[in-house]
Design a protein around this motif. Structure first.
Motif, mmCIF file in Angstrom:
data_model
loop_
_atom_site.group_PDB
_atom_site.id
_atom_site.type_symbol
_atom_site.label_atom_id
_atom_site.label_comp_id
_atom_site.label_asym_id
_atom_site.label_seq_id
_atom_site.Cartn_x
_atom_site.Cartn_y
_atom_site.Cartn_z
ATOM 1 N N TYR A 9 0.839 -1.190 0.000
ATOM 2 C CA TYR A 9 0.000 0.000 0.000
ATOM 3 C C TYR A 9 0.876 1.243 0.000
ATOM 4 C CZ TYR A 9 -3.689 -3.241 1.350
ATOM 5 O OH TYR A 9 -4.576 -4.275 1.376
ATOM 6 N N ALA A 42 -12.130 4.802 -6.468
ATOM 7 C CA ALA A 42 -12.067 3.567 -5.675
ATOM 8 C C ALA A 42 -10.700 2.897 -5.813
ATOM 9 C CB ALA A 42 -13.178 2.611 -6.083
ATOM 10 N N ASP A 43 -10.132 2.916 -7.025
ATOM 11 C CA ASP A 43 -8.799 2.347 -7.237
ATOM 12 C C ASP A 43 -7.753 3.119 -6.436
ATOM 13 O OD1 ASP A 43 -9.743 0.453 -9.112
ATOM 14 O OD2 ASP A 43 -9.638 1.948 -10.703
ATOM 15 N N HIS A 45 -8.151 4.776 -3.629
ATOM 16 C CA HIS A 45 -8.273 4.419 -2.215
ATOM 17 C C HIS A 45 -7.731 3.015 -1.953
ATOM 18 C CE1 HIS A 45 -10.334 7.973 -0.819
ATOM 19 N NE2 HIS A 45 -11.181 7.882 -1.828
ATOM 20 N N THR A 46 -7.965 2.100 -2.884
ATOM 21 C CA THR A 46 -7.487 0.727 -2.732
ATOM 22 C C THR A 46 -5.957 0.680 -2.710
ATOM 23 O OG1 THR A 46 -9.437 -0.116 -3.870
ATOM 24 C CG2 THR A 46 -7.539 -1.586 -3.742
ATOM 25 N N ALA A 54 -10.908 -0.947 5.373
ATOM 26 C CA ALA A 54 -11.086 -1.650 4.101
ATOM 27 C C ALA A 54 -10.032 -2.735 3.900
ATOM 28 C CB ALA A 54 -11.043 -0.663 2.946
ATOM 29 N N ARG A 55 -8.918 -2.635 4.593
ATOM 30 C CA ARG A 55 -7.867 -3.648 4.475
ATOM 31 C C ARG A 55 -8.294 -5.004 5.020
ATOM 32 N NH1 ARG A 55 -1.999 -0.981 5.770
ATOM 33 N NH2 ARG A 55 -2.229 0.876 4.477
ATOM 34 N N SER A 58 -9.097 -6.813 1.907
ATOM 35 C CA SER A 58 -8.107 -6.874 0.836
ATOM 36 C C SER A 58 -6.696 -7.200 1.303
ATOM 37 C CB SER A 58 -8.092 -5.546 0.077
ATOM 38 O OG SER A 58 -7.719 -4.493 0.922
ATOM 39 N N PRO A 63 -1.694 -6.137 -0.208
ATOM 40 C CA PRO A 63 -2.890 -6.563 -0.931
ATOM 41 C C PRO A 63 -2.835 -8.040 -1.326
ATOM 42 C CG PRO A 63 -1.514 -5.193 -2.324
ATOM 43 C CD PRO A 63 -0.913 -5.168 -0.969
ATOM 44 N N ILE A 68 -5.214 -3.954 -10.201
ATOM 45 C CA ILE A 68 -6.188 -2.920 -9.877
ATOM 46 C C ILE A 68 -7.059 -2.654 -11.095
ATOM 47 C CG2 ILE A 68 -4.737 -1.793 -8.177
ATOM 48 C CD1 ILE A 68 -4.239 0.384 -10.335
#
Length: 76
Positions: A9, A42-43, A45-46, A54-55, A58, A63, A68
């Motif tokens: 990340y 959204a990508d 933030h991912t 959220a982790r 994922s 990840p 992505i």
């Protein structure tokens, strides 16, 4: 085949262009030749791993899925 992937990340600098094997579609699936793709909020933030909660789905430290994006245009 080329793909953009990330294995930790962080900021956009964690993205790498890598060679990956072409996927083989299974029953009930289709293979799409991608002509264009995009990145949406959204990508972003991912990739950053935010919000932290959220982790849980994922991967906490890194990840689980390195690819992505889901927005694309192409030919089936």
């Amino acid at each position: 085949m080329k793909a953009i992937q990330y294995h930790r990340y962080g900021p956009p600098t964690v993205l790498d262009l890598v060679d990956v094997a072409a996927p083989v579609p299974g029953d009930g699936q289709a293979l799409v030749r991608v002509i264009a793709s995009s990145v949406n909020p959204a990508d972003w933030h991912t990739i950053r791993g935010e919000p932290f909660i959220a982790r849980l789905g994922s991967g906490l430290r890194a990840p689980k899925q390195p690819g992505i994006g889901a927005d694309l245009a192409g030919v089936v």
